[in-house]
Design a protein around this motif. Structure first.
Motif, mmCIF file in Angstrom:
data_model
loop_
_atom_site.group_PDB
_atom_site.id
_atom_site.type_symbol
_atom_site.label_atom_id
_atom_site.label_comp_id
_atom_site.label_asym_id
_atom_site.label_seq_id
_atom_site.Cartn_x
_atom_site.Cartn_y
_atom_site.Cartn_z
ATOM 1 N N HIS A 10 -7.238 -9.238 5.622
ATOM 2 C CA HIS A 10 -7.323 -8.091 4.708
ATOM 3 C C HIS A 10 -5.908 -7.665 4.275
ATOM 4 O O HIS A 10 -5.646 -7.459 3.093
ATOM 5 N N GLU A 11 -5.003 -7.564 5.236
ATOM 6 C CA GLU A 11 -3.627 -7.133 4.916
ATOM 7 C C GLU A 11 -2.904 -8.188 4.084
ATOM 8 O O GLU A 11 -2.133 -7.871 3.190
ATOM 9 N N GLN A 19 0.812 -1.222 0.000
ATOM 10 C CA GLN A 19 0.000 0.000 0.000
ATOM 11 C C GLN A 19 0.843 1.268 0.000
ATOM 12 O O GLN A 19 0.355 2.343 -0.327
ATOM 13 N N HIS A 61 -3.723 -7.836 0.533
ATOM 14 C CA HIS A 61 -2.903 -6.797 -0.115
ATOM 15 C C HIS A 61 -1.571 -7.378 -0.592
ATOM 16 O O HIS A 61 -1.093 -7.049 -1.669
ATOM 17 N N CYS A 88 -10.851 0.451 3.633
ATOM 18 C CA CYS A 88 -9.447 0.317 3.298
ATOM 19 C C CYS A 88 -8.837 1.681 3.006
ATOM 20 O O CYS A 88 -9.445 2.489 2.311
ATOM 21 N N LEU A 89 -7.657 1.923 3.535
ATOM 22 C CA LEU A 89 -6.985 3.206 3.302
ATOM 23 C C LEU A 89 -6.683 3.408 1.819
ATOM 24 O O LEU A 89 -6.540 4.533 1.361
HETATM 25 ZN ZN LIG Z 1 -6.623 -2.311 2.765
#
Ligand SMILES: [Zn+2]
Length: 166
Positions: free
Chosen positions: A135-136, A51, A139, A93-94
């Motif tokens: 979730h991470e 990210q 990514h 999510c960022l």
């Molecule tokens: Zn995320």
């Protein structure tokens, strides 16, 4: 310390798969400190290296677990070794601002990896922490919330992005 720029959908780097980290050294320690700084600056609960534009198999998380308790972790080369049950929480999510979607995930997981000092790490997680970790780890495999959304939801989001940029 530094705050990194967080890449957002549809930037290509978010589709990249992270690579295994072979060297846990001072440079990586500094990177992890900056990841925490970035996470807190953005008021998030989890952040994967991809990210912030780095193809490193690493994520950090800072998740409330019960009253006045937080689990703060940095995990290097995470692998899920056990998973069971099912849980579905609405996630944000960022990297996908102003978007929320319910995602089906395992309710309990056990992961293995290394901590920031290169020590073996085994971690059992349930509830929100289990969701954040999955979730991470998504990514790190180049998967974002958008891949969990229906076509309809995705199209609507892409349209809203186009409107914003006009
Ligand atoms: Zn995320």
């Amino acid at each position: 310390m530094a705050v990194y720029r967080i890449y957002t959908y549809p930037e290509r780097i978010l589709k990249h798969k992270a690579k295994e980290i072979k060297n846990i050294n001072g440079g990586l320690q500094e990177f992890i400190d900056n990841m925490y700084e970035t996470l807190h600056f953005a008021s998030g609960v989890g952040l994967a290296a991809t990210q912030v534009g780095k193809e490193n198999a690493l994520f950090v998380a800072d998740v409330p677990v019960g009253e006045d308790k937080r689990k703060i972790i940095a995990v290097i080369n995470p692998v899920i070794v056990e998973s069971e049950g099912e849980s579905s929480i609405e996630e944000g999510c960022l990297s996908v601002p102003n978007f929320r979607v319910k995602v089906k995930r395992a309710a309990r997981i056990v992961i293995k990896g290394y901590d920031r000092n290169g020590k073996d790490l085994v971690l059992e997680a349930t509830d929100l922490l289990a969701t954040v970790i999955q979730h991470e780890m998504d990514h790190l495999n180049g998967i974002t919330l958008m891949d969990h959304a229906s076509l309809l939801k995705r199209d609507a989001y892409i349209k809203s992005l186009k409107k914003e940029s006009k």
